[in-house]
Design a protein around this motif. Structure first.
Motif, short mmCIF file in Angstrom:
data_model
loop_
_atom_site.label_atom_id
_atom_site.label_comp_id
_atom_site.label_asym_id
_atom_site.label_seq_id
_atom_site.Cartn_x
_atom_site.Cartn_y
_atom_site.Cartn_z
N ASN A 288 60.62 33.59 71.28
CA ASN A 288 60.47 33.34 69.85
C ASN A 288 61.74 32.84 69.17
OD1 ASN A 288 58.71 33.44 67.50
ND2 ASN A 288 60.00 35.13 66.81
N HIS A 289 62.91 33.09 69.78
CA HIS A 289 64.15 32.63 69.15
C HIS A 289 64.18 31.12 68.98
CE1 HIS A 289 64.91 32.55 73.51
NE2 HIS A 289 65.75 31.56 73.27
N HIS A 290 63.44 30.39 69.82
CA HIS A 290 63.37 28.94 69.67
C HIS A 290 62.64 28.55 68.38
CE1 HIS A 290 63.92 28.25 74.27
NE2 HIS A 290 65.07 28.39 73.64
N PHE A 291 61.57 29.24 68.09
CA PHE A 291 60.80 28.94 66.89
C PHE A 291 61.53 29.42 65.63
CE2 PHE A 291 57.93 29.44 70.49
CZ PHE A 291 57.37 28.17 70.52
N GLU A 292 62.28 30.51 65.78
CA GLU A 292 63.11 30.97 64.67
C GLU A 292 64.20 29.96 64.35
OE1 GLU A 292 64.50 34.77 65.92
OE2 GLU A 292 62.68 35.82 65.28
N TYR A 293 64.76 29.33 65.39
CA TYR A 293 65.80 28.32 65.15
C TYR A 293 65.20 27.11 64.42
CZ TYR A 293 69.72 25.18 65.87
OH TYR A 293 70.78 24.31 65.66
N GLU B 182 67.67 10.14 77.11
CA GLU B 182 67.36 8.80 76.62
C GLU B 182 66.26 8.82 75.57
OE1 GLU B 182 68.85 5.85 77.22
OE2 GLU B 182 70.36 7.09 78.21
N LEU B 183 65.30 9.74 75.70
CA LEU B 183 64.16 9.78 74.78
C LEU B 183 64.43 10.58 73.51
CD1 LEU B 183 60.98 10.12 77.03
CD2 LEU B 183 61.58 8.24 75.51
N LEU B 184 65.51 11.36 73.51
CA LEU B 184 65.84 12.12 72.31
C LEU B 184 66.50 11.22 71.26
CD1 LEU B 184 67.27 15.48 73.72
CD2 LEU B 184 65.33 15.26 72.15
N ALA B 185 66.15 11.43 70.02
CA ALA B 185 66.83 10.76 68.92
C ALA B 185 68.26 11.30 68.82
CB ALA B 185 66.08 11.01 67.61
N PRO B 186 69.19 10.55 68.27
CA PRO B 186 70.53 11.11 68.02
C PRO B 186 70.42 12.40 67.23
CG PRO B 186 70.53 8.75 67.63
CD PRO B 186 69.08 9.14 67.85
N GLY B 187 71.04 13.45 67.73
CA GLY B 187 70.93 14.76 67.09
C GLY B 187 69.71 15.55 67.50
N GLY B 188 68.89 14.98 68.40
CA GLY B 188 67.68 15.66 68.83
C GLY B 188 67.97 16.88 69.69
N LEU B 189 66.99 17.79 69.75
CA LEU B 189 67.16 19.05 70.46
C LEU B 189 66.37 19.10 71.76
CD1 LEU B 189 66.78 21.59 67.48
CD2 LEU B 189 68.91 20.84 68.58
N LEU B 190 66.97 19.70 72.77
CA LEU B 190 66.30 19.98 74.04
C LEU B 190 66.24 21.49 74.22
CD1 LEU B 190 65.09 19.02 76.75
CD2 LEU B 190 67.42 19.02 77.68
N PHE B 191 65.01 22.02 74.36
CA PHE B 191 64.80 23.45 74.54
C PHE B 191 64.47 23.74 76.01
CE2 PHE B 191 63.85 22.61 70.12
CZ PHE B 191 64.33 23.73 69.44
N LEU B 192 65.23 24.62 76.63
CA LEU B 192 64.96 25.05 78.01
C LEU B 192 64.50 26.50 78.01
CD1 LEU B 192 68.01 23.54 79.95
CD2 LEU B 192 65.80 22.49 79.45
N VAL C 175 73.74 24.74 70.84
CA VAL C 175 73.64 25.21 69.45
C VAL C 175 72.89 26.52 69.31
CG1 VAL C 175 73.82 22.88 68.50
CG2 VAL C 175 71.55 23.81 69.04
N GLY C 176 72.41 27.07 70.43
CA GLY C 176 71.69 28.33 70.40
C GLY C 176 71.33 28.72 71.81
N ARG C 177 70.66 29.85 71.96
CA ARG C 177 70.30 30.32 73.29
C ARG C 177 69.31 29.36 73.94
NH1 ARG C 177 67.10 35.41 74.58
NH2 ARG C 177 67.01 35.58 72.31
N THR C 178 69.76 28.67 74.97
CA THR C 178 69.01 27.61 75.68
C THR C 178 68.49 26.53 74.73
OG1 THR C 178 66.97 28.99 75.72
CG2 THR C 178 68.40 29.05 77.67
#
Length: 295
Positions: free
Chosen positions: A98-103, A260-270, A286-289
């Protein structure tokens, strides 16, 4: 396949003897999985593979793992989709990690509301990709998060979520949006009332997601190792709890393609046990994973 020889008992074998997973069959199946999905199976996954193969062999009315291995050798193209659907892992839940959705709620969406500019149609564009969406809980959780955090501004936004998975069966379930009622028991009552309809009568133990969620999500089958018929750019990509099944080389290739597919400043969640390895140098943490592509 023409080497069927009847039931194991007819050949003087008991079921336990017939259902032995030989080293040769194990190695062949692991290689078949790797070549078609990029998922790496090793000895630590042998028991899991055994359980799933047992169900497959029974479904195909075969007598042994060896017979199924031969079926894959002889008719791999025909059997591949069924096999992949049966063997891949689909463990998910609403608002998992849930920390991803909170972010998204506390940090990213407020920033996007301020920074995004409208296009020629007068609307601001938001694109998110759930790249291992399984039965749909993840993309629906993303959609709920967005709609909750952007309520007042929704008329000014063009929001779309792409949900993909290699397994056609779980995608069909996700697209239908129908779940056992116990799947949402831990969700706040306000969210249940706003985004789920509970069935009646014989369907009283099922819930269906609201049309307003389904209207912004597109479900498509996609093998992450193959071509991606996707344009992007995406403001966020979720790739959670899937890269742990790939070897380092494949992981690095996937990270490069996501980048390549992320916009500048885009986020990747693992996922909670995953990391970028050497590819961390191209992102900021910028946060946990949670990893951000440079602006």
């Amino acid at each position: 396949m023409s080497n069927r020889q009847g039931h194991p008992k007819d050949r003087g074998l008991n079921r336990d003897q017939a259902m032995q997973l030989s080293d040769d069959d194990f190695k062949f199946i692991c290689q078949f999985v790797y070549e078609n999905t990029g998922i790496v199976l090793n000895d630590s996954k042998r028991e899991m593979l055994y359980r799933r193969l047992t169900r497959i062999v029974r479904d195909r009315k075969l007598n042994s793992f060896s017979e199924y291995s031969q079926l894959l050798r002889d008719q791999g193209d025909k059997e591949k989709d069924f096999f992949i659907n049966a063997i891949t892992t689909n463990l998910t839940s609403f608002f998992r990690e849930n920390h991803h959705f909170e972010y998204l709620t506390k940090e990213e969406i407020p920033a996007l509301l301020k920074s995004k500019t409208a296009g020629s149609d007068g609307k601001k564009r938001l694109r998110i990709w759930s790249s291992a969406s399984s039965t749909g809980e993840e993309p629906y959780s993303i959609a709920i998060t967005l709609l909750e955090a952007m309520k007042k501004d929704l008329p000014h936004w063009d929001i779309k979520i792409l949900a993909t998975d290699i397994d056609s069966e779980v995608l069909a379930k996700g697209k239908a949006g129908v779940y056992d009622v116990n799947r949402i028991e831990d969700i706040p009552q306000k969210i249940k009332q706003g985004y789920f309809f509970q069935g009646r009568g014989k369907s009283s133990q099922s819930v269906k997601v609201h049309d307003k969620l389904q209207s912004i999500i597109t479900f498509k089958q996609l093998n992450l190792l193959h071509e991606w018929p996707i344009k992007g750019p995406f403001d966020a990509i979720f790739c959670r709890n899937v890269i742990i099944y790939f070897d380092k080389k494949t992981q690095h290739e996937l990270f490069a393609r996501y980048f390549e597919l992320l916009a500048p400043g885009g986020l990747l969640f693992l996922g909670h046990s995953e990391n970028l390895g050497n590819y961390q140098q191209y992102f900021s943490n910028v946060g946990r994973t949670i990893f951000r592509k440079p602006y």
